[in-house]
Design a protein around this motif. Structure first.
Motif, mmCIF file in Angstrom:
data_model
loop_
_atom_site.group_PDB
_atom_site.id
_atom_site.type_symbol
_atom_site.label_atom_id
_atom_site.label_comp_id
_atom_site.label_asym_id
_atom_site.label_seq_id
_atom_site.Cartn_x
_atom_site.Cartn_y
_atom_site.Cartn_z
ATOM 1 N N VAL A 1 30.242 44.920 43.802
ATOM 2 C CA VAL A 1 31.290 45.432 44.677
ATOM 3 C C VAL A 1 32.522 44.524 44.653
ATOM 4 C CG1 VAL A 1 30.727 44.363 46.915
ATOM 5 C CG2 VAL A 1 31.607 46.695 46.848
ATOM 6 N N LEU A 2 32.322 43.232 44.433
ATOM 7 C CA LEU A 2 33.481 42.346 44.309
ATOM 8 C C LEU A 2 34.231 42.595 43.004
ATOM 9 C CD1 LEU A 2 32.182 38.986 45.837
ATOM 10 C CD2 LEU A 2 33.579 40.777 46.889
ATOM 11 N N ASP A 3 33.536 43.049 41.970
ATOM 12 C CA ASP A 3 34.214 43.465 40.744
ATOM 13 C C ASP A 3 35.059 44.716 40.996
ATOM 14 O OD1 ASP A 3 33.161 41.399 39.251
ATOM 15 O OD2 ASP A 3 31.501 42.581 38.434
ATOM 16 N N VAL A 4 34.534 45.626 41.816
ATOM 17 C CA VAL A 4 35.298 46.829 42.170
ATOM 18 C C VAL A 4 36.517 46.444 43.011
ATOM 19 C CG1 VAL A 4 35.206 49.059 43.339
ATOM 20 C CG2 VAL A 4 33.224 48.262 42.058
ATOM 21 N N LEU A 5 36.332 45.501 43.935
ATOM 22 C CA LEU A 5 37.470 44.997 44.717
ATOM 23 C C LEU A 5 38.541 44.433 43.796
ATOM 24 C CD1 LEU A 5 37.316 42.825 47.931
ATOM 25 C CD2 LEU A 5 38.689 42.076 45.997
ATOM 26 N N LEU A 6 38.116 43.673 42.797
ATOM 27 C CA LEU A 6 39.073 43.091 41.859
ATOM 28 C C LEU A 6 39.828 44.185 41.106
ATOM 29 C CD1 LEU A 6 40.111 40.439 40.601
ATOM 30 C CD2 LEU A 6 38.270 40.655 38.907
ATOM 31 N N ASP A 7 39.137 45.258 40.737
ATOM 32 C CA ASP A 7 39.814 46.392 40.096
ATOM 33 C C ASP A 7 40.889 46.975 41.016
ATOM 34 O OD1 ASP A 7 38.201 46.126 37.863
ATOM 35 O OD2 ASP A 7 36.780 47.676 38.486
ATOM 36 N N THR A 8 40.581 47.052 42.314
ATOM 37 C CA THR A 8 41.555 47.564 43.288
ATOM 38 C C THR A 8 42.784 46.665 43.344
ATOM 39 O OG1 THR A 8 39.784 48.541 44.624
ATOM 40 C CG2 THR A 8 41.902 48.180 45.719
ATOM 41 N N VAL A 9 42.551 45.367 43.354
ATOM 42 C CA VAL A 9 43.665 44.404 43.377
ATOM 43 C C VAL A 9 44.576 44.613 42.173
ATOM 44 C CG1 VAL A 9 44.247 41.946 43.175
ATOM 45 C CG2 VAL A 9 42.432 42.679 44.735
ATOM 46 N N LEU B 1 29.167 32.783 43.859
ATOM 47 C CA LEU B 1 29.775 34.108 43.796
ATOM 48 C C LEU B 1 31.128 34.120 44.490
ATOM 49 C CD1 LEU B 1 29.716 37.071 43.038
ATOM 50 C CD2 LEU B 1 28.304 37.519 45.061
ATOM 51 N N LEU B 2 31.227 33.464 45.643
ATOM 52 C CA LEU B 2 32.520 33.385 46.325
ATOM 53 C C LEU B 2 33.537 32.643 45.463
ATOM 54 C CD1 LEU B 2 34.286 33.887 48.823
ATOM 55 C CD2 LEU B 2 33.487 31.678 49.703
ATOM 56 N N ASP B 3 33.117 31.553 44.875
ATOM 57 C CA ASP B 3 34.019 30.778 44.016
ATOM 58 C C ASP B 3 34.555 31.649 42.881
ATOM 59 O OD1 ASP B 3 35.107 28.149 42.967
ATOM 60 O OD2 ASP B 3 33.788 28.702 41.300
ATOM 61 N N ARG B 4 33.660 32.412 42.250
ATOM 62 C CA ARG B 4 34.087 33.297 41.155
ATOM 63 C C ARG B 4 35.066 34.345 41.647
ATOM 64 N NH1 ARG B 4 30.524 38.018 38.475
ATOM 65 N NH2 ARG B 4 31.548 39.107 40.181
ATOM 66 N N ARG C 1 38.566 32.887 42.412
ATOM 67 C CA ARG C 1 39.295 32.560 41.177
ATOM 68 C C ARG C 1 39.823 33.828 40.498
ATOM 69 N NH1 ARG C 1 36.132 31.013 37.556
ATOM 70 N NH2 ARG C 1 34.107 30.753 38.605
ATOM 71 N N GLN C 2 39.012 34.882 40.487
ATOM 72 C CA GLN C 2 39.430 36.117 39.822
ATOM 73 C C GLN C 2 40.549 36.817 40.585
ATOM 74 O OE1 GLN C 2 35.598 38.088 39.510
ATOM 75 N NE2 GLN C 2 35.401 37.512 37.359
ATOM 76 N N ILE C 3 40.465 36.805 41.897
ATOM 77 C CA ILE C 3 41.538 37.428 42.692
ATOM 78 C C ILE C 3 42.853 36.693 42.484
ATOM 79 C CG2 ILE C 3 42.341 37.848 45.063
ATOM 80 C CD1 ILE C 3 39.358 38.298 45.810
ATOM 81 N N ARG C 4 42.794 35.360 42.456
ATOM 82 C CA ARG C 4 44.025 34.592 42.226
ATOM 83 C C ARG C 4 44.556 34.839 40.814
ATOM 84 N NH1 ARG C 4 47.409 33.888 43.912
ATOM 85 N NH2 ARG C 4 48.098 31.747 43.530
ATOM 86 N N ALA C 5 43.663 34.932 39.844
ATOM 87 C CA ALA C 5 44.096 35.184 38.465
ATOM 88 C C ALA C 5 44.747 36.553 38.340
ATOM 89 C CB ALA C 5 42.911 35.071 37.506
#
Length: 413
Positions: free
Chosen positions: A27-35, A62-65, A68-72
């Motif tokens: 679900v965090l990967d899906v969140l990243l897609d939304t971003v 997992l939070l660390d990953r 980092r991905q959201i900031r990237a």
């Protein structure tokens, strides 16, 4: 400028003994897609980042990953501590992370120190509002009423404490608006139970069963033991991003819960999980859109006689879901759970609730114990008492054999 309102990730949580870390990663990967898709400027995470104060190492990784991905992807992050988090542990290194665009608000002393998100001039695609607009995001960590009430010299209840928190925020916001030549929008993040919100079975009680006075003077009785904060406390703010309740819901145009990104109880089986996408233009909120996410195994709550559950097409949708199954036969069917799992291999909760109600016992088990005419009657009576279904002839024969073997062993001894 676009903000993504989310909350209650509860990283490291399990669901009826089943670990959810893989589903949370999905679900965090899906969140990243939304971003990325919506070119989000900031992700607002309103508390309960972890499921407990001492999260497992995998949840921390997992939070660390995710951060980092959201900031990237180009978005900043503002996160606050919830009632499941350790504010001290979550806030560790906050000063260093702030320099990297991850803003942690886990200390009440910082709640009137906003994260200032300014309109980007070098990327017109990220927000089309007035040049130079600012969004001031105030992160309010979970406030324990007894402690914070004493520190601020206000009544030790959720309403009084949050009223004081918002007063301090408004004071800072008004000063910034007075000093700024460009529009300033005020956004507050908080973790609490707001009056009018709908809870589910997976939230931890955060109240004391208080009776408080509404700021306007109208008494408000609190439901159950959850201290509820009136929505009117947030009047005059542009947007309030709430966490704690796990169902996405709107309490007012500017006051909303994002809900948890995954269901954490079977009471959430019909929830649409996701987040709110908030668009700010010209220093004001212009649109709030629901963003739906699908990740992990879905839930199903089914009920009926065992034969119907096993044979009816009505329940086909539940075959690949996590299942809570209630069997309504008058007597508990033999090997009911084992048989259910032949069709629904992911049954996590099994219940037997007779459609006509449970049998009324004419006497207590203690009475039955005293009046049992034989050892066999005693043991078969116990079986009937515990599972609410009489022993079958085969079971009675097995019990008789066991009793005979026991007597024989005593004689040989």
């Amino acid at each position: 400028m676009k903000l993504l309102h989310t909350s209650d990730w509860h990283l490291g949580r399990s669901f009826h003994g089943t670990g959810l870390l893989d589903a949370q990663a999905q679900v965090l990967d899906v969140l990243l897609d939304t971003v990325r898709e919506h070119r989000v400027d900031a992700v607002l995470l309103a508390g309960d980042v972890y499921d407990r104060a001492l999260p497992p190492a995998d949840a921390v990784r997992l939070l660390d990953r995710a951060l980092r991905q959201i900031r990237a992807a180009g978005a900043e992050v503002v996160l606050t501590s919830g009632n499941h988090d350790s504010a001290v542990r979550l806030g560790f290194g906050g000063g260093l992370m702030e320099a990297a665009g991850v803003h942690v608000r886990a200390d009440a002393a910082d709640l009137a120190r906003p994260v200032l998100l300014r309109q980007r001039h070098d990327d017109g695609a990220r927000g089309e509002g007035e040049p130079g607009q600012t969004v001031a995001v105030y992160g309010v960590p979970f406030l324990e009423p007894r402690h914070q009430g004493q520190a601020w010299e206000v009544e030790p209840n959720h309403t009084a404490v949050m009223t004081e928190a918002v007063r301090r925020i408004r004071e800072d916001l008004e000063a910034r608006r007075a000093e700024s030549a460009s529009p300033v929008a005020g956004v507050v993040m908080a973790h609490l139970f707001a009056a009018g919100g709908h809870g589910s079975e997976s939230e931890r009680d955060i109240g004391e069963g208080e009776h408080v006075e509404h700021p306007g003077g109208t008494p408000e009785a609190l439901v159950g033991t959850l201290g509820q904060v009136p929505v009117s406390v947030f009047a005059g703010l542009d947007y309030v991003a709430l966490g704690h309740l796990h169902g996405r819901q709107r309490l007012a145009d500017h006051v909303r819960y994002s809900g948890s990104p995954l269901p954490y109880s079977f009471s959430e089986a019909n929830h649409r999980k996701g987040a709110w996408l908030v668009t700010v233009e010209g220093g004001a909120v212009r649109a709030v859109e629901a963003v739906d996410w699908e990740a992990g195994r879905r839930l199903a709550v089914i009920a009926g006689p065992l034969d119907a559950l096993l044979g009816s097409a009505e329940f086909a949708h539940a075959e690949d879901r996590w299942v809570q199954a209630t069997v309504t036969d008058d007597e508990r069917p033999e090997r009911a759970l084992e048989r259910l799992k032949t069709r629904f291999p992911h049954v996590l909760v099994f219940r037997h609730e007779p459609a006509g109600g449970r049998r009324t016992r004419e006497r207590t088990y203690a009475d039955a114990l005293r009046q049992a005419p034989s050892d066999l009657a005693l043991t078969t009576g116990f079986v009937d008492h515990v599972r609410e279904r009489a022993a079958s002839p085969a079971e009675a024969a097995l019990l008789q054999d066991a009793l005979e073997a026991s007597r024989l062993a005593e004689v040989r001894a």
